[in-house]
Design an enzyme around this catalytic site. Structure first.
Site, PDB file in Angstrom:
ATOM      1  N   CYS A 136       0.834  -1.206   0.000  1.00  0.00           N
ATOM      2  CA  CYS A 136       0.000   0.000   0.000  1.00  0.00           C
ATOM      3  C   CYS A 136       0.869   1.258   0.000  1.00  0.00           C
ATOM      4  O   CYS A 136       1.513   1.566   1.003  1.00  0.00           O
ATOM      5  CB  CYS A 136      -0.918  -0.049   1.225  1.00  0.00           C
ATOM      6  SG  CYS A 136      -1.746   1.485   1.617  1.00  0.00           S
TER       7      CYS A 136
ATOM      8  N   CYS B 182       0.027   3.887   2.639  1.00  0.00           N
ATOM      9  CA  CYS B 182       0.427   3.403   3.971  1.00  0.00           C
ATOM     10  C   CYS B 182       1.891   3.750   4.228  1.00  0.00           C
ATOM     11  O   CYS B 182       2.259   4.158   5.333  1.00  0.00           O
ATOM     12  CB  CYS B 182       0.241   1.895   4.079  1.00  0.00           C
ATOM     13  SG  CYS B 182      -1.461   1.330   3.886  1.00  0.00           S
TER      14      CYS B 182
END
Length: 109
Positions: free
Chosen positions: A33, A36
């Protein structure tokens, strides 16, 4: 990475979050991600700056697939703020440090 951040597992979530006193910010994330990874250094800074007021924790949803569905996590990063074992606030998506501090300050007051 800050040594103040707790790394959670499905097995430790109950003890480290639900049975913990005080405020805990849980970052639901995954290795693949991009957003993230963008907020990871911000969370390190928050862990240092809010020490004593807030515990920062991270849960890798790929390695620990059991917890995220219990909280309806559909997109990551998702930040859940727990107070004394209950979800007090939720934020989905990458935030700037300023946005995260506003979110925390509003919900920790």
């Amino acid at each position: 990475m800050s040594d103040k951040i707790i790394h959670l597992t499905d097995d430790s979530f109950d003890t480290d979050v639900l049975k913990a006193d005080g405020a805990i910010l849980v970052d639901f994330w995954a290795e693949w991600c991009g957003p993230c990874k963008m907020i990871a250094p911000i969370l390190d800074e928050i862990a240092d700056e809010y020490q004593g007021k807030l515990t920062v924790a991270k849960l890798n949803i790929d390695q620990n697939p059991g917890t995220a569905p219990k909280y309806g996590i559909r997109g990551i990063p998702t930040l859940l703020l727990f107070k004394n074992g209950e979800v007090a606030a939720t934020k989905v998506g990458a935030l700037s440090k300023g946005q995260l501090k506003e979110f925390l300050d509003a919900n920790l007051a």
